[in-house]
Design a protein around this motif. Sequence first.
Motif, PDB file in Angstrom:
ATOM      1  N   LEU A  80       4.576 -20.516 -12.678  1.00 26.43           N
ATOM      2  CA  LEU A  80       3.365 -19.910 -13.226  1.00 26.43           C
ATOM      3  C   LEU A  80       2.123 -20.428 -12.517  1.00 26.43           C
ATOM      4  CD1 LEU A  80       4.196 -19.915 -17.061  1.00 26.43           C
ATOM      5  CD2 LEU A  80       4.229 -17.973 -15.481  1.00 26.43           C
ATOM      6  N   ALA A  81       2.101 -21.713 -12.192  1.00 28.64           N
ATOM      7  CA  ALA A  81       0.952 -22.290 -11.491  1.00 28.64           C
ATOM      8  C   ALA A  81       0.826 -21.702 -10.080  1.00 28.64           C
ATOM      9  CB  ALA A  81       1.075 -23.803 -11.443  1.00 28.64           C
ATOM     10  N   VAL A  82       1.949 -21.643  -9.345  1.00 27.97           N
ATOM     11  CA  VAL A  82       1.922 -21.133  -7.974  1.00 27.97           C
ATOM     12  C   VAL A  82       1.468 -19.679  -7.937  1.00 27.97           C
ATOM     13  CG1 VAL A  82       3.387 -20.482  -6.018  1.00 27.97           C
ATOM     14  CG2 VAL A  82       3.616 -22.744  -7.047  1.00 27.97           C
ATOM     15  N   LEU A  83       2.076 -18.836  -8.774  1.00 26.10           N
ATOM     16  CA  LEU A  83       1.745 -17.413  -8.761  1.00 26.10           C
ATOM     17  C   LEU A  83       0.344 -17.150  -9.308  1.00 26.10           C
ATOM     18  CD1 LEU A  83       5.164 -15.830  -9.825  1.00 26.10           C
ATOM     19  CD2 LEU A  83       4.131 -15.883  -7.546  1.00 26.10           C
ATOM     20  N   SER A  84      -0.074 -17.925 -10.296  1.00 24.30           N
ATOM     21  CA  SER A  84      -1.415 -17.733 -10.855  1.00 24.30           C
ATOM     22  C   SER A  84      -2.488 -18.089  -9.820  1.00 24.30           C
ATOM     23  CB  SER A  84      -1.594 -18.592 -12.108  1.00 24.30           C
ATOM     24  OG  SER A  84      -0.715 -18.173 -13.135  1.00 24.30           O
ATOM     25  N   LEU A 122      -8.460 -12.833 -13.700  1.00 24.35           N
ATOM     26  CA  LEU A 122      -8.708 -13.946 -14.632  1.00 24.35           C
ATOM     27  C   LEU A 122      -8.178 -13.621 -16.020  1.00 24.35           C
ATOM     28  CD1 LEU A 122     -12.326 -14.978 -13.559  1.00 24.35           C
ATOM     29  CD2 LEU A 122     -10.276 -16.402 -13.395  1.00 24.35           C
ATOM     30  N   LEU A 123      -8.329 -12.362 -16.425  1.00 32.70           N
ATOM     31  CA  LEU A 123      -7.811 -11.952 -17.736  1.00 32.70           C
ATOM     32  C   LEU A 123      -6.285 -12.010 -17.766  1.00 32.70           C
ATOM     33  CD1 LEU A 123     -10.143  -8.910 -18.539  1.00 32.70           C
ATOM     34  CD2 LEU A 123     -10.133 -11.156 -19.650  1.00 32.70           C
ATOM     35  N   LYS A 124      -5.644 -11.583 -16.679  1.00 36.51           N
ATOM     36  CA  LYS A 124      -4.178 -11.628 -16.632  1.00 36.51           C
ATOM     37  C   LYS A 124      -3.669 -13.065 -16.692  1.00 36.51           C
ATOM     38  CE  LYS A 124      -3.177  -7.362 -14.066  1.00 36.51           C
ATOM     39  NZ  LYS A 124      -2.571  -6.802 -12.828  1.00 36.51           N
ATOM     40  N   VAL A 125      -4.268 -13.936 -15.882  1.00 41.05           N
ATOM     41  CA  VAL A 125      -3.855 -15.338 -15.861  1.00 41.05           C
ATOM     42  C   VAL A 125      -4.096 -15.982 -17.216  1.00 41.05           C
ATOM     43  CG1 VAL A 125      -4.328 -17.602 -14.858  1.00 41.05           C
ATOM     44  CG2 VAL A 125      -4.203 -15.581 -13.377  1.00 41.05           C
ATOM     45  N   GLY A 126      -5.253 -15.710 -17.804  1.00 44.39           N
ATOM     46  CA  GLY A 126      -5.553 -16.263 -19.125  1.00 44.39           C
ATOM     47  C   GLY A 126      -4.589 -15.773 -20.188  1.00 44.39           C
ATOM     48  N   THR A 159       5.309 -11.719 -10.684  1.00 41.92           N
ATOM     49  CA  THR A 159       4.785 -11.166  -9.437  1.00 41.92           C
ATOM     50  C   THR A 159       4.324  -9.732  -9.627  1.00 41.92           C
ATOM     51  OG1 THR A 159       6.175 -12.603  -8.073  1.00 41.92           O
ATOM     52  CG2 THR A 159       5.362 -10.590  -7.053  1.00 41.92           C
ATOM     53  N   LEU A 160       5.139  -8.922 -10.262  1.00 40.41           N
ATOM     54  CA  LEU A 160       4.759  -7.529 -10.495  1.00 40.41           C
ATOM     55  C   LEU A 160       3.559  -7.429 -11.436  1.00 40.41           C
ATOM     56  CD1 LEU A 160       8.314  -5.926 -10.868  1.00 40.41           C
ATOM     57  CD2 LEU A 160       6.740  -5.699  -8.931  1.00 40.41           C
ATOM     58  N   PHE A 161       3.480  -8.314 -12.411  1.00 34.30           N
ATOM     59  CA  PHE A 161       2.364  -8.303 -13.357  1.00 34.30           C
ATOM     60  C   PHE A 161       1.054  -8.666 -12.662  1.00 34.30           C
ATOM     61  CE2 PHE A 161      -0.254 -10.529 -16.594  1.00 34.30           C
ATOM     62  CZ  PHE A 161      -0.460  -9.465 -17.448  1.00 34.30           C
ATOM     63  N   TYR A 162       1.088  -9.621 -11.753  1.00 36.53           N
ATOM     64  CA  TYR A 162      -0.124 -10.093 -11.083  1.00 36.53           C
ATOM     65  C   TYR A 162      -0.534  -9.219  -9.893  1.00 36.53           C
ATOM     66  CZ  TYR A 162      -0.498 -14.653 -13.477  1.00 36.53           C
ATOM     67  OH  TYR A 162      -0.685 -15.664 -14.391  1.00 36.53           O
ATOM     68  N   ASP A 196      -1.507   3.704  -2.253  1.00 38.31           N
ATOM     69  CA  ASP A 196      -0.270   4.427  -1.943  1.00 38.31           C
ATOM     70  C   ASP A 196       0.603   3.672  -0.938  1.00 38.31           C
ATOM     71  OD1 ASP A 196      -1.064   6.527  -3.596  1.00 38.31           O
ATOM     72  OD2 ASP A 196      -2.178   7.500  -1.962  1.00 38.31           O
ATOM     73  N   GLN A 197       0.888   2.414  -1.255  1.00 41.32           N
ATOM     74  CA  GLN A 197       1.689   1.588  -0.354  1.00 41.32           C
ATOM     75  C   GLN A 197       3.179   1.900  -0.457  1.00 41.32           C
ATOM     76  OE1 GLN A 197       0.553  -0.327   1.885  1.00 41.32           O
ATOM     77  NE2 GLN A 197      -1.502  -0.933   1.329  1.00 41.32           N
ATOM     78  N   GLY A 198       3.629   2.329  -1.626  1.00 36.88           N
ATOM     79  CA  GLY A 198       5.019   2.710  -1.781  1.00 36.88           C
ATOM     80  C   GLY A 198       5.997   1.572  -1.593  1.00 36.88           C
ATOM     81  N   MET A 199       7.035   1.819  -0.789  1.00 35.89           N
ATOM     82  CA  MET A 199       8.103   0.855  -0.611  1.00 35.89           C
ATOM     83  C   MET A 199       7.626  -0.386   0.138  1.00 35.89           C
ATOM     84  SD  MET A 199      11.100   0.514  -1.621  1.00 35.89           S
ATOM     85  CE  MET A 199      12.101  -0.956  -1.437  1.00 35.89           C
ATOM     86  N   ARG A 200       6.625  -0.254   1.000  1.00 34.67           N
ATOM     87  CA  ARG A 200       6.090  -1.428   1.696  1.00 34.67           C
ATOM     88  C   ARG A 200       5.541  -2.442   0.693  1.00 34.67           C
ATOM     89  NH1 ARG A 200       1.805  -1.073   4.519  1.00 34.67           N
ATOM     90  NH2 ARG A 200       2.311  -2.793   5.934  1.00 34.67           N
ATOM     91  N   GLU A 201       4.842  -1.953  -0.314  1.00 29.18           N
ATOM     92  CA  GLU A 201       4.302  -2.851  -1.335  1.00 29.18           C
ATOM     93  C   GLU A 201       5.427  -3.501  -2.125  1.00 29.18           C
ATOM     94  OE1 GLU A 201       0.931  -2.744  -4.871  1.00 29.18           O
ATOM     95  OE2 GLU A 201       2.246  -1.009  -4.574  1.00 29.18           O
ATOM     96  N   THR A 202       6.446  -2.747  -2.451  1.00 28.49           N
ATOM     97  CA  THR A 202       7.584  -3.293  -3.189  1.00 28.49           C
ATOM     98  C   THR A 202       8.234  -4.443  -2.430  1.00 28.49           C
ATOM     99  OG1 THR A 202       8.038  -1.175  -4.273  1.00 28.49           O
ATOM    100  CG2 THR A 202       9.852  -2.757  -4.162  1.00 28.49           C
ATOM    101  N   LYS A 203       8.391  -4.282  -1.128  1.00 20.48           N
ATOM    102  CA  LYS A 203       9.000  -5.336  -0.316  1.00 20.48           C
ATOM    103  C   LYS A 203       8.108  -6.579  -0.272  1.00 20.48           C
ATOM    104  CE  LYS A 203      11.740  -2.129   2.468  1.00 20.48           C
ATOM    105  NZ  LYS A 203      11.969  -1.508   3.786  1.00 20.48           N
ATOM    106  N   ILE A 204       6.799  -6.381  -0.273  1.00 23.05           N
ATOM    107  CA  ILE A 204       5.893  -7.528  -0.312  1.00 23.05           C
ATOM    108  C   ILE A 204       5.998  -8.241  -1.657  1.00 23.05           C
ATOM    109  CG2 ILE A 204       3.466  -8.240  -0.250  1.00 23.05           C
ATOM    110  CD1 ILE A 204       4.705  -7.518   2.461  1.00 23.05           C
ATOM    111  N   MET A 205       6.190  -7.489  -2.726  1.00 23.58           N
ATOM    112  CA  MET A 205       6.399  -8.108  -4.041  1.00 23.58           C
ATOM    113  C   MET A 205       7.642  -8.996  -4.024  1.00 23.58           C
ATOM    114  SD  MET A 205       3.853  -6.975  -5.858  1.00 23.58           S
ATOM    115  CE  MET A 205       2.888  -6.874  -4.349  1.00 23.58           C
ATOM    116  N   LEU A 206       8.689  -8.520  -3.371  1.00 19.61           N
ATOM    117  CA  LEU A 206       9.909  -9.319  -3.260  1.00 19.61           C
ATOM    118  C   LEU A 206       9.646 -10.603  -2.478  1.00 19.61           C
ATOM    119  CD1 LEU A 206      12.613  -6.578  -2.516  1.00 19.61           C
ATOM    120  CD2 LEU A 206      12.312  -7.860  -4.632  1.00 19.61           C
TER     121      LEU A 206
END
Length: 444
Positions: free
Chosen positions: A258-262, A276-280, A216-219, A389-399
């Motif tokens: 991997l399929a769902v997150l990709s 596309l490069l990340k997924v590949g 999730t963090l990578f994508y 500059d989403q900060g902690m809001r973005e982190t919570k969405i990653m979770l």
Amino acid sequence: MFWNTGVTRTNSNKLLLILAIMLSAMLLPSIEIHPSLPRLRLDDVLIFGVFALNVFLWLIYRSPSDYNLGLSYHEDQSRAIRAVSNVFLLFLGSMVLSNLFAVLFWRLHFGLRDVMEGVTLAKYYLVATLALSLDLQEGEFSILRKTFLVGFGIIMVLSWSQFLNLANVNAWLTPFFAQSHLDNLVNANPPRVLGTFDNPNVMGIFSVLTLTLFVTLFYFRENERLKAVLLFVAVGLTIKLVFMTISRTALLATALVLAVLSLWSLFKYRWKKDMLLKVGALFILTLLIFFTSPREFTTRINEATDLQTSTSAQGHFLRAGNAFELIKESPILGWGTAKTTMTTLVDDEYALITRRYGIIGLVLYFWFFLRPVKAAIGKVGLFNFSASDQGMRETKIMLCIAFVAATAAVFVYNITAGIFYNLQLMTLFALFMGLIYRIEGESV
């Protein structure tokens, strides 16, 4: 809320308790007290002990303005506690109804081991409500993240030590975690690692749950080049760890995650070149790990493709078969918990839940997992990924994104095993659930 009083009145004390519970669930085995009782865990002692201490302090020092059992709490906590309480009460209600039906209609015995089913559910409720009572800001999340990574690092080192039998670790340390699976670990060819868990399959699905966070963090997060590389390496090491367990269920869950997150990331970012490069890159990495695995590994994987000759598949079917016959006789309300009269060894948690609590219980069991998924998807849908500059809001969405993928992995795992009756896994997942409920309850 009862976590807003007593020794957990401050946010820092809540965080310390959560860290202790998390590390216990990750790293420590359970202890057998009596064959007829569930094995005792340190996290059990911590969660029930601190809860009892809070109630005791409330009884001693209660006053209208000070100790009110923590029932005066912020609106975001109020929304979260109502949501999680409704889900747990519905599930508990299905358990009570099925057991009453079994005692009154089927004349089955209801004993202490059956009561422990409610205790187990109560533990998960306390863990989830503890997590949602935490005011999760950047400082708290940083400590949580670092502590989890340290714990996972210990598991990773121990797993590789088991795989290579460094310092003869399988003779003196591995039995501390699992005596019954030593043959699978030491004598298997290739060996199957189990880390700090009592079964390679449990180690496998725990690795998949951790994988959802890294992927999730990578994508989905804009990372500097060094962070992106580190996350890519972390994903590769975690996938390798899944392969080292040789858990076919965990491998299937890995493919699904991997399929769902990709696909999610590709549609979210409109098939941009960078995505596309990340997924590949992850696809090639996964193939590379698979094709460089030992021949015995691929042989074991291929053995599972033929259900008629697969001894593992036949064993799962054999242990679950009796449950399906009983379900036909009482499909709506089931047979109650019935631990003293019926086997608990059913290698399919859906079948076990349906046998015990019927179709009604199974529906509420699914809602137990899907309600926080609904909350997570709702929060992700409201988030603007293009803002900076989403900060902690973005982190919570990653979770939230990781939780959706982790739940998909759990649903796969429950086909041949089950998370609800594994105190280590479910305790960790209940912490995750609690954070999602709190994130849903926040108005911003």
